[in-house]
Design an enzyme around this catalytic site. Structure first.
Site, short mmCIF file in Angstrom:
data_model
loop_
_atom_site.label_atom_id
_atom_site.label_comp_id
_atom_site.label_asym_id
_atom_site.label_seq_id
_atom_site.Cartn_x
_atom_site.Cartn_y
_atom_site.Cartn_z
N CYS A 25 0.86 -0.94 -0.02
CA CYS A 25 -0.01 -0.17 0.15
C CYS A 25 0.82 1.42 -0.01
CB CYS A 25 -1.07 0.03 1.13
SG CYS A 25 -2.42 1.25 0.89
N HIS A 66 -3.65 -5.25 0.96
CA HIS A 66 -2.99 -5.69 2.28
C HIS A 66 -3.02 -7.36 2.10
CE1 HIS A 66 -2.37 -1.64 4.25
NE2 HIS A 66 -3.48 -1.26 3.47
N GLU A 124 -1.63 -8.97 4.15
CA GLU A 124 -1.63 -9.36 6.07
C GLU A 124 -3.08 -9.22 6.45
OE1 GLU A 124 -0.79 -6.66 4.48
OE2 GLU A 124 -1.09 -4.76 5.91
#
Lengths: 259, 203
Positions: free
Chosen positions: B83, B181, B183
């Site tokens: 990002c 993202h 994660e």
């Protein structure tokens, strides 16, 4: 591509997850960590943790809670709200487990902090919480003093749009109640400049569909009603097309081939 | 997968705990990097997301990290930018001003056409055929960005489905930038990150 999100809400007071009724009564439910783990496993699109007693006590954000949540290794985006006073608090919250922040009292008491927060963590990570009621217009409820403020105006929303990515419209009077969110709060909302998240008494499928049909709502925030049954999240999602809300996610079944 | 020691750059914001947790889940170790000294011993670099470009790049330059990061990548150390981290890899950013980036992946960062923010789960469309990543085609990942990466086609690794071609991932050598993202994209995100790490680590 999903237009809207289903966001699971955990309200925390005194360190305990609670069911909140109209910002007046609170029933204990359990440890916030347990609820967060469930929401993560059930596949909500985001998790919102609202700590409701930090600002009033001027305690700052609950970093201990964030660290406990971070230790759970949640794989779902986490929004944290409660006690954030300035950009430093916002950065600390993000670095300790949250992915976005929800700010409330800053909007009315310290709006000069908004620019610094945006410049620190980015506008996309900031959501403004607006507890409101409908009375000849959408009116802002200041929860600390428990007073009704001015009507939310288009000019107000335009100013906030420079610093926030979304607004969380909280029907605080109907919070904790069944099928009671006042849709006039959205239909009569003065501006479509910011996408809206909605919260407060949103329990039924038809209610959720009606809110999404307004075209103003980017996220449905649902609290305690998700805790009444296993797979509540998947049950809700199955009623929507995948172009509206992301398809349900099952971690224990063959549907999850990435597990 | 072999255990790798990741250096996650701390530029004063960034969802470090989320990224660190994901890497630990995959069996790796993590060093939080705030100075050039702390880069030593790391085998793979991460520029995390959540922040604003001017503040982040200022922190990296003031702490004299910029030239060391670029040097390490030029020597072949893999790096993933997530990002904002992806944006830091650009040549220039127009977020809240006009600032130079690390120029690891030529391109610029600019606001979306209508000034809007992209928030939510979006599918990926891979620009280059890839056996490694083909299972992720059309799968949905979590995006949250007010600015986008604009670059030449040769650096575009994936785009956002149904978005008119908004960039989802860029690649230049051992530098990979992800607009989404991984994660925080649940199991599929973790699997993608694992695959990306393996792919970059093996050269």
């Amino acid at each position: 591509m999903a237009d809207a999100r289903l966001i699971g809400v955990i309200t925390v007071r005194g360190g305990i997850a609670v069911q909140s009724f109209s910002y007046e009564r609170y029933l204990p439910i359990g440890k916030p960590e347990f609820l967060a783990e469930n929401l993560d496993r059930w596949g909500v699109d985001e998790i919102l943790v609202k700590v409701v007693d930090r600002s009033k006590k001027e305690m700052g954000p609950d970093i201990d809670l964030l660290r406990r949540l971070a230790s759970l290794d949640l794989q779902t985006p986490l929004i944290y709200g409660g006690g954030i006073r300035d950009a430093q608090d916002a950065a600390t919250v993000i670095q300790n487990g949250a992915d976005r922040v929800l700010i409330d009292s800053i909007l009315t008491e310290k709006s000069y902090e908004l620019e610094a927060i945006r410049d620190c963590i980015g506008k996309q990570a900031v959501i403004g919480a607006v507890p409101v009621l409908f009375s000849d217009g959408v009116k802002w409820f200041e929860y600390k003093s428990r007073t009704i403020h001015d009507i939310v105006s288009a000019n107000m929303v335009e100013k906030l749009s420079h610093y926030l990515s979304e607004l969380l419209v909280i029907d605080f009077k109907n919070e904790g109640l069944h099928n009671s969110f006042n849709i006039k709060l959205i239909e009569k909302f003065p501006s479509d400049l910011l996408p809206l998240l909605v919260f407060g008494g949103i329990t039924e499928i038809e209610q959720k569909k009606e809110l999404l049909r307004t075209g103003m709502v980017s996220g449905l925030c649902v609290g305690n009603s998700l805790n009444y049954r296993e797979h509540a999240v998947q049950h809700i999602k199955r009623h929507f097309s995948q172009t509206l809300i992301r398809a349900p996610y099952f971690i224990e079944t063959k549907e999850n081939k990435y597990g | 997968m072999k255990k790798i020691n990741f250096g996650i750059v701390n530029y004063g914001a960034g969802n470090i705990a989320s990224v660190s947790g994901c890497l630990s889940r995959l069996g790796h170790t993590v060093t939080i990097v705030e100075s050039a000294e702390e880069l030593k011993g790391t085998n793979f670099l991460i520029l995390p997301g959540v922040g604003a470009f001017p503040t982040a790049i200022k922190f990296i330059k003031v702490n004299k990290l910029a030239q060391h990061l670029v040097a390490r990548v030029k020597l072949g150390t893999p790096i993933i930018g997530i990002c904002l981290g992806m944006h830091l890899m650009a040549t220039k950013s127009f977020e809240l001003g006009n600032n130079d980036g690390l120029n690891l992946i030529p391109g610029r960062v600019e606001p979306h056409d209508n000034g809007s923010t992209q928030i939510g789960w979006r599918p990926l469309v891979f620009r280059r055929p890839s056996e490694i990543f083909s299972t992720f085609e059309a799968q949905e990942f979590y995006f949250n960005n007010s600015y986008r990466f604009v670059t030449e086609n040769k650096y575009i690794f994936a785009t956002v489905g149904n978005s008119g071609g908004n960039v989802a991932a860029v690649k230049n050598g051992t530098a990979l930038g992800l607009q989404f993202h991984p994660e925080k994209s649940q199991n599929i995100g973790t699997a993608f990150l694992s695959r990306a790490i393996e792919s970059l680590d093996s050269g």
